[in-house]
Design an enzyme around this catalytic site. Structure first.
Site, PDB file in Angstrom:
ATOM      1  N   GLY A  23     -24.876   6.543 -62.065  1.00  0.00           N
ATOM      2  CA  GLY A  23     -23.842   6.800 -61.071  1.00  0.00           C
ATOM      3  C   GLY A  23     -24.347   6.815 -59.644  1.00  0.00           C
ATOM      4  O   GLY A  23     -25.069   5.914 -59.184  1.00  0.00           O
ATOM      5  N   TYR A 162     -15.372  22.294 -64.415  1.00  0.00           N
ATOM      6  CA  TYR A 162     -16.073  21.453 -63.434  1.00  0.00           C
ATOM      7  C   TYR A 162     -15.651  21.829 -62.010  1.00  0.00           C
ATOM      8  O   TYR A 162     -16.502  21.952 -61.112  1.00  0.00           O
ATOM      9  CB  TYR A 162     -15.760  19.987 -63.716  1.00  0.00           C
ATOM     10  CG  TYR A 162     -16.368  19.009 -62.733  1.00  0.00           C
ATOM     11  CD1 TYR A 162     -17.690  18.601 -62.875  1.00  0.00           C
ATOM     12  CD2 TYR A 162     -15.627  18.499 -61.674  1.00  0.00           C
ATOM     13  CE1 TYR A 162     -18.264  17.708 -61.987  1.00  0.00           C
ATOM     14  CE2 TYR A 162     -16.191  17.602 -60.777  1.00  0.00           C
ATOM     15  CZ  TYR A 162     -17.499  17.211 -60.934  1.00  0.00           C
ATOM     16  OH  TYR A 162     -18.056  16.327 -60.047  1.00  0.00           O
TER      17      TYR A 162
END
Length: 481
Positions: A23, A162
């Site tokens: 990523g 998250y």
């Protein structure tokens, strides 16, 4: 005043990147290496680390690595020591490692929640403490770049754990920055908050929803975020958001949380659902590293390669100047493309001339009309009152004579009552006409007063305008024209 670090160009820096094999970390490592920086990579998966080091060294870059879990403070400290031995230290430390969980908070085990915080929050804390200990001892200081998320500003259901971890990262980053300021440490601390990014992040996340998930549009390329991270390495930037869509959502939540929360509760899970893919229970990276290669592949049908919001934040002076030039050009085009062409400015001046605002001749005629009306009405009322008085006197005389000729006392009293009645009616009529005359005079006096006030103001403005035309005008001296 806090001591500011002397940030070097990228090609003169050594940069440490956690979560470097996937990523945003992967894109940042490749761009930093190709820009000439010495790059030190940290990740849990050794096979991907070796492959990436070989790739970048084959392009002529100076690259090294260490296998470490960011949740382990001692392992990160050893990685920092290795970087110092190989590169003589580092100038920028990027805390990028992160993982996610898709699912309701009440259905997520406490063990999984603890593990997510070990990586997302404690990984940032451990990396920041290790980096600050080294950078504060360097003469030029350096930069710590923490990769947060727009979900640290606007939480989302299904990704509640998250979101909580990214809120914690934001709070820690801001507090840690202030503490370093108090200590006069030459360390800049930046927080980069990406919106949805084209990474394998949904595949690496633990999925408890029972359906395939994705990042909602608009989705940005990893290179857009990587460029911002490297910009922070060379510029002291406090906080920067990558992606206008994410900034819009966060601003909406900050301004109208009472309206945003029910909307997010209803539509956020729908936006995250990937209806084009079948659900597959991927081997997530919550506890163990994933080895899915080093491809910066496109996971979405449409990916944005540019973030206007980030560019404006990176170049505020240039953006403001460009906006001012565009506004000036638009205004000039509007004024100079009218039918009157260059005479547009002169026409505007003529419209603003106060001497043309009021028709003085019409105002004088109105005063004359009011004066004549008052006079005529007063004469009419006087005639009516006179006629009424004559009639009352005539009737009273007639009744008086009848009373004198009356034979009985009863007739005399009756004629006397009629005489009083005529007198009272005459008095009431007189009072009514007098009231009408008073109201008429009052209404027209009010109108005349208003007109007089308007005329006075107009005269003052006109006098000031005329005075300003004189070379020795006091108005010009006062206004500076």
């Amino acid at each position: 005043m806090p001591v500011k670090p002397k940030l070097k160009p990228i090609d003169q820096q050594a940069i440490v990147i956690t979560g470097a094999t996937s990523g945003i970390g992967l894109a940042t490592a490749r761009r930093a290496a190709r820009a000439g920086a010495c790059v030190f990579l940290i990740s849990r998966g050794e096979s991907d680390l070796k492959a990436l080091v070989e790739e970048l060294q084959g392009e002529g870059a100076r690259v090294a690595y260490a296998v470490a879990d960011v949740a382990d403070h001692d392992a990160l400290a050893e990685a920092a020591d290795k970087c110092r031995r190989l590169f003589g230290g580092f100038d920028t430390w990027v805390n990028n490692a992160g993982i996610s969980i898709y699912g309701p908070i009440r259905e997520t085990t406490l063990e999984d929640q603890h593990q997510l915080f070990e990586t997302n929050y404690w990984g940032v804390v451990n990396g920041s403490l290790v980096a600050a200990e080294h950078l504060r001892s360097r003469p030029d200081g350096g930069t710590i770049v923490n990769v947060g998320s727009v979900l640290g500003d606007a939480p989302a259901p299904v990704q509640g754990v998250y979101s909580a971890s990214k809120h914690a990262v934001k709070g820690f980053t801001n507090a840690f920055r202030m503490e370093l300021m108090r200590e006069n440490a030459p360390v800049a601390v930046s927080l980069v908050k990406p919106a949805a990014v084209d990474t394998p992040y949904p595949k690496h996340a633990r999925n408890l929803t029972g359906y395939a998930v994705q990042n909602p549009q608009p989705v940005y390329a990893t290179g857009v975020v990587a460029d911002v991270v490297l910009w922070c390495a060379t510029h002291s930037v406090r906080e920067i958001t990558v992606g206008g869509g994410g900034r819009l959502v966060a601003s909406f939540y900050a301004l109208l949380p009472g309206l945003a929360e029910p909307l997010f509760a209803r539509f956020a899970p729908v936006a995250m659902r990937d209806r084009s893919s079948a659900y597959q229970p991927y081997d997530d990276g919550l506890y163990d590293p994933t080895d899915d290669g080093l491809d910066e592949e496109v996971h979405y049908p449409m990916v944005r390669q540019f973030s206007a919001l980030a560019e404006v934040r990176k170049h505020p002076g240039v953006s403001a100047g460009a906006l001012a030039l565009v506004a000036t050009a638009a205004l000039a085009t509007l004024l100079l493309t009218q039918r009157t062409g260059p005479r547009r400015y002169q026409e505007i001046r003529e419209r603003l001339d106060p001497r043309g605002w009021i028709d003085a001749e019409a105002l004088r005629h109105r005063f004359d009309d009011i004066s004549r009306g008052l006079t005529e009405r007063a004469e009419e009322i006087g005639d009516q009152v006179g006629d009424m008085g004559d009639d009352a006197r005539h009737q009273a005389k007639k009744l008086l004579k009848r009373g004198q000729r009356a034979v009985s006392e009863k007739q005399r009293r009756r004629y006397a009552r009629e005489a009083r009645r005529y007198a009272e009616e005459g008095g009431r009529s007189a009072r009514r006409y007098a009231d009408d005359a008073g109201r008429y005079a009052k209404d027209h006096a009010r109108e005349g007063g208003a007109l007089l006030a308007v005329a006075t103001i107009a005269a003052a403005i006109g006098a000031a305008a005329l005075e300003s035309q004189r070379p020795d005008s006091r108005v010009r001296r006062i206004t500076g024209l």
